[in-house]
Design a protein around this motif. Sequence first.
Motif, PDB file in Angstrom:
ATOM      1  N   LYS A   1     -37.953   5.166 -48.548  1.00 42.23           N
ATOM      2  CA  LYS A   1     -36.870   4.189 -48.722  1.00 42.23           C
ATOM      3  C   LYS A   1     -35.719   4.479 -47.764  1.00 42.23           C
ATOM      4  CE  LYS A   1     -35.758   4.602 -53.098  1.00 42.23           C
ATOM      5  NZ  LYS A   1     -36.082   5.653 -54.061  1.00 42.23           N
TER       6      LYS A   1
ATOM      7  N   MET B   1     -40.921  19.620 -59.696  1.00 43.24           N
ATOM      8  CA  MET B   1     -39.894  19.426 -58.677  1.00 43.24           C
ATOM      9  C   MET B   1     -40.399  18.544 -57.539  1.00 43.24           C
ATOM     10  SD  MET B   1     -37.338  22.249 -56.954  1.00 43.24           S
ATOM     11  CE  MET B   1     -36.425  22.536 -58.465  1.00 43.24           C
TER      12      MET B   1
ATOM     13  N   THR C   1     -42.680  16.213 -57.830  1.00 42.33           N
ATOM     14  CA  THR C   1     -42.701  14.847 -58.380  1.00 42.33           C
ATOM     15  C   THR C   1     -41.326  14.200 -58.288  1.00 42.33           C
ATOM     16  OG1 THR C   1     -44.442  15.441 -59.942  1.00 42.33           O
ATOM     17  CG2 THR C   1     -43.145  13.467 -60.455  1.00 42.33           C
ATOM     18  N   TYR C   2     -40.325  14.939 -58.732  1.00 44.41           N
ATOM     19  CA  TYR C   2     -38.953  14.424 -58.708  1.00 44.41           C
ATOM     20  C   TYR C   2     -38.526  14.088 -57.280  1.00 44.41           C
ATOM     21  CZ  TYR C   2     -33.969  14.133 -60.037  1.00 44.41           C
ATOM     22  OH  TYR C   2     -32.681  13.726 -60.259  1.00 44.41           O
ATOM     23  N   LEU C   3     -38.667  15.054 -56.380  1.00 47.34           N
ATOM     24  CA  LEU C   3     -38.115  14.883 -55.036  1.00 47.34           C
ATOM     25  C   LEU C   3     -38.908  13.876 -54.203  1.00 47.34           C
ATOM     26  CD1 LEU C   3     -37.122  18.584 -54.177  1.00 47.34           C
ATOM     27  CD2 LEU C   3     -35.591  16.662 -54.702  1.00 47.34           C
ATOM     28  N   ILE C   4     -40.219  13.770 -54.445  1.00 46.34           N
ATOM     29  CA  ILE C   4     -41.015  12.827 -53.665  1.00 46.34           C
ATOM     30  C   ILE C   4     -40.865  11.398 -54.200  1.00 46.34           C
ATOM     31  CG2 ILE C   4     -43.398  12.098 -53.172  1.00 46.34           C
ATOM     32  CD1 ILE C   4     -42.472  14.241 -51.292  1.00 46.34           C
ATOM     33  N   SER C   5     -40.846  11.259 -55.522  1.00 48.68           N
ATOM     34  CA  SER C   5     -40.743   9.898 -56.073  1.00 48.68           C
ATOM     35  C   SER C   5     -39.374   9.291 -55.779  1.00 48.68           C
ATOM     36  CB  SER C   5     -41.038   9.899 -57.577  1.00 48.68           C
ATOM     37  OG  SER C   5     -39.987  10.518 -58.269  1.00 48.68           O
ATOM     38  N   GLY C   6     -38.361  10.139 -55.589  1.00 45.92           N
ATOM     39  CA  GLY C   6     -37.049   9.629 -55.213  1.00 45.92           C
ATOM     40  C   GLY C   6     -36.988   9.169 -53.769  1.00 45.92           C
ATOM     41  N   LEU C   7     -38.020   9.543 -53.030  1.00 41.40           N
ATOM     42  CA  LEU C   7     -38.053   9.263 -51.596  1.00 41.40           C
ATOM     43  C   LEU C   7     -38.899   8.030 -51.291  1.00 41.40           C
ATOM     44  CD1 LEU C   7     -36.508  11.113 -49.750  1.00 41.40           C
ATOM     45  CD2 LEU C   7     -38.600  12.369 -49.264  1.00 41.40           C
TER      46      LEU C   7
END
Lengths: 214, 214
Positions: free
Chosen positions: A166, A203, A205-211
Amino acid sequence: MTYLTNVTNLSQSCLSLSMAKAQRKKASKKDLIVQKAASMFREKGFPATSMRDLAESVGIEAASLYNHIQSKSEILQQIIFRISDDCNKHLAELDNAGISSLEKIESIIRFHIQMMLHRFEDYHVMINEWIHLEAQPLADFISQRRFYVQKLESIIKEGIAAKKIKPILPYVAVLTILSAVRGLEFWHRSQKSYSPEELEENMVTYLISGLKSN
Amino acid sequence: MTYLTNVTNLSQSCLSLSMAKAQRKKASKKDLIVQKAASMFREKGFPATSMRDLAESVGIEAASLYNHIQSKSEILQQIIFRISDDCNKHLAELDNAGISSLEKIESIIRFHIQMMLHRFEDYHVMINEWIHLEAQPLADFISQRRFYVQKLESIIKEGIAAKKIKPILPYVAVLTILSAVRGLEFWHRSQKSYSPEELEENMVTYLISGLKSN
DNA sequence: CCTACCGATCGGTAGG
DNA sequence: CCTACCGATCGGTAGG
């Protein structure tokens, strides 16, 4: 950068010359000193760790340390640049890996999480004590890190151009990723209710899905 | 916690008693010392900052510092607990705010980003120098922070139960959020190519979109 | 707010 | 690898 090369060459030549028994013994004692130092620098910080404390934890007198190392700050340099070099090596390997930019970022996130989990002392010292490097190695470290950050930014930019990531400021994404990992410090200090694998997966999951875009 | 209450009460009573001119002057000189100390502790770390350095930056002799403060470590306590108290106050206010758990988390993220951007010295010292607190205040700080983290975890759990937040380990989410903010340190050191508002919006976007379900 | 100074500890060296 | 020791600097105090 000259300085970094020297340090690397030094450690490599030490390794290749360590066939003789005396030299191998000497090298391993130095390794012990550096390892204990990393542990103490992490725990109390570089300036608050005295050479007498370090000597005691190694089991010799303070003066005897200087048969193995040149100075207190040389130890700090060794700790920081050997792990910093590993980060750069990992990054360089990604160039020929033939994977997408999002996969590269995931690999980088996992790499740093694993450094934090399995090479905790060294990584922690690099992240928290680099300010105490002397002028020349400090300048080298800063330029090395700037290069690293810019490389990560360019990977994020690729991902955005390919519409896989994104449209976020690459600079902010990189800062967020690299510092998020530091939170794992508290896991080390705690009762360790979770496994390293759980932490890594969550971690990532969190950092990649936010990207990811959409 | 007793210790914290004492520190808070102390600073409050100092404030309410500072009507007399002499006392106000004294308080403002102490404030100057603490402010300069925060700046130096941030730059060089607590153990590497000497009272002589501090005195010089204030413009007096080292011995004269002790007319305003009791000890070096008292300064560190003041810096850390006054910003730690503000974090807890903000968290307490969220209880009656009548907003969703995701909105609470966003508010917390924004709060910490703003602390990092606008109260950089104090916040940085709290985050990086708390290890150098003395035994009792150190124990207080650790328990205070544990409480803070657990409160954040419970907010994340609420969000997961309400299906607004994806089922991630709340512990990992909290560690990630609280440490991600630390990345803004490098912005402070850099040429500041981006505005504080840009940084805040981008980091919030990243950290919140990584949290949202689906 | 200063001068003068304390005991402790620092990183590191000499010499064996 | 040790004993003995260096000059420098540390946080802090006494006394004015």
